[in-house]
Motif scaffolding. Structure first.
Motif, PDB file in Angstrom:
ATOM      1  N   ASP A   1      37.862 -50.483  80.285  1.00 11.42           N
ATOM      2  CA  ASP A   1      37.031 -49.996  81.402  1.00 11.42           C
ATOM      3  C   ASP A   1      35.543 -50.089  81.094  1.00 11.42           C
ATOM      4  O   ASP A   1      34.763 -49.194  81.400  1.00 11.42           O
ATOM      5  N   GLY A   2      35.147 -51.172  80.440  1.00 16.35           N
ATOM      6  CA  GLY A   2      33.741 -51.381  80.135  1.00 16.35           C
ATOM      7  C   GLY A   2      33.241 -50.692  78.890  1.00 16.35           C
ATOM      8  O   GLY A   2      32.044 -50.772  78.582  1.00 16.35           O
ATOM      9  N   VAL A   3      34.119 -50.010  78.149  1.00 13.27           N
ATOM     10  CA  VAL A   3      33.718 -49.266  76.956  1.00 13.27           C
ATOM     11  C   VAL A   3      34.271 -49.962  75.712  1.00 13.27           C
ATOM     12  O   VAL A   3      35.462 -50.281  75.646  1.00 13.27           O
ATOM     13  N   ASP A   4      33.424 -50.208  74.735  1.00 12.14           N
ATOM     14  CA  ASP A   4      33.848 -50.742  73.441  1.00 12.14           C
ATOM     15  C   ASP A   4      34.741 -49.695  72.784  1.00 12.14           C
ATOM     16  O   ASP A   4      34.277 -48.607  72.431  1.00 12.14           O
ATOM     17  N   SER A   5      36.024 -50.005  72.620  1.00 14.24           N
ATOM     18  CA  SER A   5      37.013 -48.989  72.253  1.00 14.24           C
ATOM     19  C   SER A   5      37.882 -49.431  71.088  1.00 14.24           C
ATOM     20  O   SER A   5      38.049 -50.619  70.808  1.00 14.24           O
TER      21      SER A   5
ATOM     22  N   GLY B   1      28.557 -48.049  74.919  1.00 16.35           N
ATOM     23  CA  GLY B   1      28.752 -47.484  76.238  1.00 16.35           C
ATOM     24  C   GLY B   1      29.487 -46.175  76.154  1.00 16.35           C
ATOM     25  O   GLY B   1      30.399 -46.017  75.358  1.00 16.35           O
ATOM     26  N   ARG B   2      29.140 -45.188  76.945  1.00 12.88           N
ATOM     27  CA  ARG B   2      29.836 -43.895  76.958  1.00 12.88           C
ATOM     28  C   ARG B   2      30.350 -43.616  78.359  1.00 12.88           C
ATOM     29  O   ARG B   2      29.608 -43.704  79.324  1.00 12.88           O
ATOM     30  N   PRO B   3      31.629 -43.257  78.464  1.00 14.47           N
ATOM     31  CA  PRO B   3      32.200 -42.938  79.755  1.00 14.47           C
ATOM     32  C   PRO B   3      31.807 -41.527  80.165  1.00 14.47           C
ATOM     33  O   PRO B   3      31.225 -40.783  79.378  1.00 14.47           O
ATOM     34  N   PRO B   4      32.141 -41.150  81.391  1.00 12.94           N
ATOM     35  CA  PRO B   4      31.919 -39.761  81.776  1.00 12.94           C
ATOM     36  C   PRO B   4      32.708 -38.837  80.860  1.00 12.94           C
ATOM     37  O   PRO B   4      33.691 -39.228  80.246  1.00 12.94           O
ATOM     38  N   VAL B   5      32.253 -37.579  80.752  1.00 13.54           N
ATOM     39  CA  VAL B   5      32.947 -36.609  79.914  1.00 13.54           C
ATOM     40  C   VAL B   5      34.374 -36.461  80.412  1.00 13.54           C
ATOM     41  O   VAL B   5      34.635 -36.406  81.610  1.00 13.54           O
TER      42      VAL B   5
ATOM     43  N   PRO C   1      35.700 -58.784  72.879  1.00 13.75           N
ATOM     44  CA  PRO C   1      34.491 -58.138  72.391  1.00 13.75           C
ATOM     45  C   PRO C   1      33.862 -57.277  73.458  1.00 13.75           C
ATOM     46  O   PRO C   1      34.121 -57.461  74.651  1.00 13.75           O
ATOM     47  N   PRO C   2      33.029 -56.320  73.072  1.00 14.86           N
ATOM     48  CA  PRO C   2      32.336 -55.511  74.062  1.00 14.86           C
ATOM     49  C   PRO C   2      31.387 -56.361  74.883  1.00 14.86           C
ATOM     50  O   PRO C   2      30.859 -57.369  74.425  1.00 14.86           O
ATOM     51  N   ALA C   3      31.161 -55.938  76.144  1.00 15.35           N
ATOM     52  CA  ALA C   3      30.298 -56.699  77.039  1.00 15.35           C
ATOM     53  C   ALA C   3      28.856 -56.672  76.562  1.00 15.35           C
ATOM     54  O   ALA C   3      28.091 -57.596  76.797  1.00 15.35           O
ATOM     55  N   THR C   4      28.450 -55.601  75.884  1.00 17.22           N
ATOM     56  CA  THR C   4      27.096 -55.500  75.364  1.00 17.22           C
ATOM     57  C   THR C   4      27.173 -55.010  73.931  1.00 17.22           C
ATOM     58  O   THR C   4      28.216 -54.551  73.466  1.00 17.22           O
ATOM     59  N   THR C   5      26.077 -55.074  73.223  1.00 17.42           N
ATOM     60  CA  THR C   5      26.066 -54.601  71.834  1.00 17.42           C
ATOM     61  C   THR C   5      25.822 -53.111  71.752  1.00 17.42           C
ATOM     62  O   THR C   5      25.967 -52.503  70.715  1.00 17.42           O
TER      63      THR C   5
ATOM     64  N   ALA D   1      46.781 -43.833  70.711  1.00 17.36           N
ATOM     65  CA  ALA D   1      45.554 -43.103  71.028  1.00 17.36           C
ATOM     66  C   ALA D   1      44.433 -44.119  71.183  1.00 17.36           C
ATOM     67  O   ALA D   1      44.530 -45.252  70.701  1.00 17.36           O
ATOM     68  N   ALA D   2      43.367 -43.730  71.844  1.00 14.14           N
ATOM     69  CA  ALA D   2      42.206 -44.596  71.983  1.00 14.14           C
ATOM     70  C   ALA D   2      40.950 -43.743  72.014  1.00 14.14           C
ATOM     71  O   ALA D   2      40.966 -42.592  72.441  1.00 14.14           O
ATOM     72  N   CYS D   3      39.855 -44.326  71.539  1.00 20.11           N
ATOM     73  CA  CYS D   3      38.570 -43.640  71.563  1.00 20.11           C
ATOM     74  C   CYS D   3      37.472 -44.689  71.613  1.00 20.11           C
ATOM     75  O   CYS D   3      37.718 -45.874  71.369  1.00 20.11           O
ATOM     76  N   ALA D   4      36.265 -44.286  71.947  1.00 19.40           N
ATOM     77  CA  ALA D   4      35.134 -45.195  71.835  1.00 19.40           C
ATOM     78  C   ALA D   4      34.995 -45.604  70.374  1.00 19.40           C
ATOM     79  O   ALA D   4      35.166 -44.785  69.468  1.00 19.40           O
ATOM     80  N   SER D   5      34.740 -46.869  70.125  1.00 17.44           N
ATOM     81  CA  SER D   5      34.665 -47.349  68.744  1.00 17.44           C
ATOM     82  C   SER D   5      33.648 -46.559  67.931  1.00 17.44           C
ATOM     83  O   SER D   5      32.527 -46.307  68.378  1.00 17.44           O
ATOM     84  N   GLU D   6      34.086 -46.155  66.741  1.00 14.75           N
ATOM     85  CA  GLU D   6      33.310 -45.364  65.791  1.00 14.75           C
ATOM     86  C   GLU D   6      32.970 -43.969  66.316  1.00 14.75           C
ATOM     87  O   GLU D   6      32.042 -43.332  65.833  1.00 14.75           O
ATOM     88  N   GLU D   7      33.761 -43.487  67.280  1.00 14.76           N
ATOM     89  CA  GLU D   7      33.574 -42.131  67.820  1.00 14.76           C
ATOM     90  C   GLU D   7      34.834 -41.294  67.614  1.00 14.76           C
ATOM     91  O   GLU D   7      35.140 -40.413  68.414  1.00 14.76           O
TER      92      GLU D   7
END
Length: 432
Positions: free
Chosen positions: A282-286, A375-379, A368-372, A301-307
């Motif tokens: 969904d547009g988030v590097d995960s 990106g953070r999704p809504p809480v 790969p992520p769309a940008t370097t 499980a999934a999370c934002a990469s390095e989060e």
């Protein structure tokens, strides 16, 4: 028993696997450059292969059987070019009853096409081929150079063999270490480096080759508590490797980037390494993770990469089986989790249309992520719905998921999905 191989050296269609079907130590399911998935397993007589008939489809061809007598271990590595490298350990018996061991290597260049011949990469002990060899590890770096690793005996250090600039094998090198666990974890990065981390009952040993064809430098030992066989690594940003393992004392999974904090992320793996995949959701590097628990069920499980420290929630998939699970992204952009059932047949589940991986797959199905930027999704968390991929009977050649698979893979970035509170979550309940 499987039919004999064709006279032209191609595979035979396996009516029944010759012997117990075993799961590769890593990457039992891989995505090719055309988006189609391939699943691998092995027996002591050879390699079994299932191939998706069309990208993102439900029907599969196979199993095909490739004879490799004496095969007693297999791992699969994939490079940035999408080639799958099958690396095995072979044990043969001499006329006098003694056993000799060597490491084998074969390449799958294109999905569904002929598997290259298994060729011997020899043994680090050519004068004493009867000496034991550890479970091999393998990697193909950013330039396609293949690296092979195995533990030596009795000292337990690591032996390395890799291709040179012409594609020929360099001699085996002893890169030291002591009483390392099987197998070592090796991760090539997009910057051209290759990192190796090997656990032991004492510290973990770390080596880095900063550039292609340069020597591996030994870095300081790291005091880690790692269950044998559980270590894996993933490049989670350019040049940055995140290591995952099962804590030897507590039994939960730990994430770690060298120089940073240890991050407990819950879970209760039974055995083997955690499967790890970096992709865009969904547009988030995960980062997507999967493991099998003591009951045989796969949790994801999934999370934002390095989060990972912001929250990881493990959810059951409904898939049950043996061995370590595998993760891939298929040609339809779905995150796929697969493992093998007790009957030796593959089982697979895929994310639904609600939260697919992003477009722009790189070879091997990693997107790969769309940008370097980060990106953070809504809480809060968003569901990544997991569903079976096929409904035909096994004899139709489908890669079947267990029936009743209806749970969700959720991305818990900041908020506990059970109670709404902030903080790390484990196994679907708030850690606090």
């Amino acid at each position: 028993m499987a039919r004999a191989a064709r006279q032209d050296g191609g595979p035979a269609r396996a009516a029944q696997a010759p012997g117990e079907v075993r799961v590769p130590a890593a990457r039992g399911v891989v995505a090719g450059t055309d988006g189609r998935l391939t699943a691998y397993a092995y027996t002591t007589e050879g390699v079994l292969r299932w191939t998706e008939e069309r990208s993102g489809g439900a029907k599969w061809h196979g199993p095909e059987f490739f004879p490799v007598p004496g095969l007693n271990h297999l791992t699969v590595a994939q490079g940035a070019n999408g080639y799958a490298h099958l690396v095995g350990r072979r044990v043969r018996t001499r006329d006098d009853g003694t056993e000799i061991l060597d490491i084998l290597h074969a390449v799958q260049y294109q999905t569904g096409r002929a598997l290259g011949a298994f060729r011997s990469a020899g043994t680090p002990h050519p004068k004493n081929p009867e000496r034991r060899l550890g479970d091999p590890g393998a990697a193909s770096d950013a330039g396609g150079t293949v690296h092979l690793l195995t533990r030596n005996y009795p000292g337990g250090g690591l032996m390395l063999r890799r291709e040179d600039k012409t594609g020929k094998w360099e001699p085996w090198k002893d890169i030291k270490g002591s009483k390392v666990h099987n197998p070592p974890a090796v991760v090539p990065t997009s910057t051209g480096a290759v990192e190796i981390l090997a656990s032991s009952d004492g510290p973990a040993f770390h080596w880095v080759s900063e550039k292609p064809f340069t020597a591996f430098a030994r870095r300081p030992d790291i005091p880690l508590s790692v269950r044998a066989g559980s270590l894996t690594g993933l490049e989670t940003s350019p040049g940055q490797v995140t290591w995952y393992w099962t804590d030897r004392e507590r039994g939960g999974i730990v994430a770690h980037r060298l120089g940073g904090w240890l991050i407990p992320i819950g879970g209760a793996p039974e055995e083997g390494p955690v499967a790890a995949l970096r992709t865009e959701l969904d547009g988030v590097d995960s980062t997507v993770l999967a493991h099998r628990d003591a009951s045989g069920q796969v949790l994801t499980a999934a999370c934002a990469s390095e989060e990972e420290g912001a929250g990881v929630w493990w959810a059951p998939t409904g898939l049950n089986g043996t061995g370590a699970p595998a993760l891939a992204v298929d040609g339809a952009g779905r995150v796929v989790v697969g493992l093998f059932g007790p009957d030796g047949r593959p089982r697979l589940g895929a994310s639904g249309a609600g939260a697919r991986a992003g477009a722009g797959a790189r070879p091997g199905g990693v997107r790969p992520p769309a940008t370097t930027g980060r990106g953070r999704p809504p809480v809060g968390d968003r569901p990544l719905r997991v569903s079976p991929t096929g409904a035909q009977p096994p004899e139709a050649g489908d890669f079947l998921a267990d029936s009743g698979m209806s749970t969700s893979l959720r991305i818990a970035f900041h908020t506990c999905p059970a109670c709404g509170s902030a903080g790390t979550t484990r196994l679907g309940s708030c850690a606090s």
